[in-house]
Design a protein around this motif. Structure first.
Motif, PDB file in Angstrom:
ATOM      1  N   TRP A   1       0.836  -1.204   0.000  1.00 17.07           N
ATOM      2  CA  TRP A   1       0.000   0.000   0.000  1.00 17.07           C
ATOM      3  C   TRP A   1       0.871   1.255   0.000  1.00 17.07           C
ATOM      4  O   TRP A   1       0.640   2.189   0.759  1.00 17.07           O
ATOM      5  CB  TRP A   1      -0.924  -0.008   1.221  1.00 17.07           C
TER       6      TRP A   1
ATOM      7  N   TYR B   1      -0.956   4.587  -0.681  1.00 20.14           N
ATOM      8  CA  TYR B   1      -1.677   4.976   0.544  1.00 20.14           C
ATOM      9  C   TYR B   1      -0.707   5.571   1.555  1.00 20.14           C
ATOM     10  O   TYR B   1      -1.000   6.608   2.177  1.00 20.14           O
ATOM     11  CB  TYR B   1      -2.391   3.756   1.112  1.00 20.14           C
TER      12      TYR B   1
ATOM     13  N   THR C   1      -9.776   3.152  -2.474  1.00 19.40           N
ATOM     14  CA  THR C   1      -8.946   1.981  -2.190  1.00 19.40           C
ATOM     15  C   THR C   1      -8.183   1.540  -3.431  1.00 19.40           C
ATOM     16  O   THR C   1      -7.031   1.096  -3.348  1.00 19.40           O
ATOM     17  CB  THR C   1      -9.822   0.826  -1.673  1.00 19.40           C
TER      18      THR C   1
ATOM     19  N   ALA D   1      -4.925   3.274  -3.688  1.00 21.60           N
ATOM     20  CA  ALA D   1      -4.005   3.148  -2.560  1.00 21.60           C
ATOM     21  C   ALA D   1      -2.993   2.026  -2.715  1.00 21.60           C
ATOM     22  O   ALA D   1      -1.943   2.038  -2.084  1.00 21.60           O
ATOM     23  CB  ALA D   1      -4.810   2.919  -1.269  1.00 21.60           C
ATOM     24  N   VAL D   2      -3.288   1.039  -3.544  1.00 21.60           N
ATOM     25  CA  VAL D   2      -2.433  -0.134  -3.660  1.00 21.60           C
ATOM     26  C   VAL D   2      -1.147   0.209  -4.402  1.00 21.60           C
ATOM     27  O   VAL D   2      -1.108   1.150  -5.201  1.00 21.60           O
ATOM     28  CB  VAL D   2      -3.199  -1.277  -4.371  1.00 21.60           C
TER      29      VAL D   2
END
Length: 500
Positions: free
Chosen positions: A80, A83, A434, A437-438
């Motif tokens: 992540w 993120y 999401t 974010a990876v």
């Protein structure tokens, strides 16, 4: 599966496993400090036995919690990284406080407590126990402050597309963490209370059922059962009150999450609370869902009155689309999600049933604790054997309730990893999907390899922890107390140093 799905599975597996250790450590640390306080004030041997026995199990669980917690930090950079860059300026402060002010103090005083039985005065040694236990609770607060910022970002401004911290006090006093912290701590005490009940009931049934009620070991186990039951009952009452406060905040800050928790597809005024549903709750139109409800309760949970309107999923979707867009940015770093429509509805089966499992497991644990208080009154112990396996199995109930609650909390905020603040006040544009974010530079095969490796490692650690817990539970008080000196010999002053 694509990269995002694999990364989410990895985070879910490692985090849920780690969180099995956390509530037991927090709750048991405070209870062990309380047991030692009782020994310090009364001098009764049974409280010393309780302190050493439950303290031994606390140490095993604490060690496993530290080992499994380290992986969380590594996977932020590995899986992540986008993120981590986005939230780094904000998370640096609370996570540094957790490491320096909480975990450092926690570890230091735990070491003094472990090795200081015959080297420190009883008062100083007791102070170490309380310093360790309270630092454990403080550590949880800083972690929850970071998590609550993801649920409700405050105290920042947007600079060059990234949030920059402007007020650490705003982050630490976020109304989301002020509601989440007591709810989490009560959940920790519920876990610790059931842990005491199950193990102490097994000990009495196996070794002390026919012993004299005035036998010191039996009295110590009986005191453990009663303490665990009272703690579990009070904890559930605290969970109900703090959960109500937290629920009202969620209706304000994340209305889609709470609508999904009820599988409420269409707005209602007044709104009913769903007990359980039959049908396919995966469909956001809910055409095939038949729900058994209690009238007016959801309106009260949302707004504090019995007649307010609660918006459903179908009403919230266009609101989210108007505020945050209908499609993901056409950015190649998003992989298969680039330019695709955004689904603002969380996984309805997970949020709906996760919410009910959280409440249901907690209520069953509290009911069991009430029954235990009744059965063990006046130093009695039930004659029937059927209730002992039930008491041991009940240890799992608050663990499962805690896990279900966290799964609901984290899955319910999808598709966001950082949720938009509904009343921005200077934090406009601070949210993160999401999918964004990876780590884009990681290949799905590499991520899958890490998932398999970490899952296998955690499986081994689970076997080790269960083996150690069972071993010391079977040993009982004899396994942690110094041997009794031969008749005629005076007990050495160093007897209490037989610790860890």
């Amino acid at each position: 599966m694509d990269l995002l799905d694999i990364a989410r599975w990895q985070f879910g597996i490692t985090t849920v496993y780690h969180f099995l250790m956390v509530p037991l450590t927090i709750g048991l640390a405070v209870l062990v400090a309380g047991m030692q306080t009782a020994w310090y004030r009364t001098g009764k041997q049974r409280y010393l036995k309780m302190t050493k026995f439950w303290g031994k199990l606390l140490l095993i669980n604490f060690a496993m919690g530290v080992v499994t917690g380290l992986v969380q930090e590594f996977q932020f950079g590995m899986a992540w990284s986008s993120y981590s860059r986005f939230v780094g300026d904000v998370f640096g402060a609370p996570l540094a406080m957790e490491g320096l002010l909480a975990f450092f103090v926690e570890s230091t005083f735990l070491g003094l407590w472990i090795f200081g039985w015959d080297r420190l005065s009883k008062g100083v040694h007791l102070a170490c126990a309380w310093a360790f236990s309270l630092a454990t609770v403080l550590s949880a607060y800083f972690i929850l402050a970071a998590n609550s910022w993801m649920q409700h970002p405050v105290g920042i401004e947007l600079v060059a597309g990234r949030p920059r911290l402007t007020s650490i006090w705003a982050v630490l006093s976020n109304n989301t963490v002020l509601a989440a912290f007591p709810h989490t701590v009560f959940g920790c005490f519920a876990v610790a209370g059931s842990f005491l009940i199950g193990i102490a009931a097994w000990q009495i049934a196996r070794h002390h059922r026919k012993s004299d009620p005035d036998d010191e070991d039996r009295r110590a186990w009986h005191a453990s059962i009663r303490l665990g039951a009272w703690v579990a009952v009070i904890a559930f009452a605290g969970l109900a009150v703090s959960g109500d406060v937290q629920g009202k905040l969620m209706f304000q800050q994340q209305p889609m999450k709470m609508a999904s928790a009820e599988a409420l597809c269409h707005s209602e005024a007044p709104a009913s609370f769903s007990i359980f549903a039959i049908g396919d709750v995966r469909r956001p139109d809910c055409e095939s869902v038949k729900s058994f409800t209690v009238p007016y309760i959801l309106s009260y949970l949302a707004e504090g009155d019995f007649h307010s309107e609660v918006r459903g999923v179908t009403a919230l979707i266009p609101e989210y689309q108007a505020k945050y867009g209908t499609n993901y940015p056409d950015d190649p770093r998003l992989g298969v999600f680039a330019g695709q429509p955004i689904n603002y509805v969380p996984n309805l089966p997970v949020t709906y049933w996760g919410f009910r499992f959280m409440i249901g497991f907690g209520a069953l644990a509290a009911l069991g604790a009430v029954v235990v208080l009744w059965l063990t009154r006046k130093r009695k112990f039930p004659e029937g054997r059927a209730w002992v396996p039930l008491a041991v199995l009940s240890i799992a109930l608050p663990f499962l309730g805690n896990v279900a609650g966290w799964v609901f909390t984290e899955m319910g905020r999808q598709p966001f990893v950082v949720v938009p603040n509904p009343t921005p006040s200077g934090v406009d544009g601070v949210w993160m999907y999401t999918a964004s974010a990876v780590s884009a530079g990681v290949h799905p095969g590499e991520m899958l390899t890490s998932v398999i490796a970490l899952t296998a490692l955690y499986g081994v650690l689970a076997v080790v922890e269960v083996f150690l817990i069972v071993r010391y539970v079977r040993g009982g008080f004899a396994g942690v107390m110094p041997p009794t000196p031969p008749e005629g010999e005076q007990e050495s002053d160093e007897a209490l140093s037989f610790a860890y």
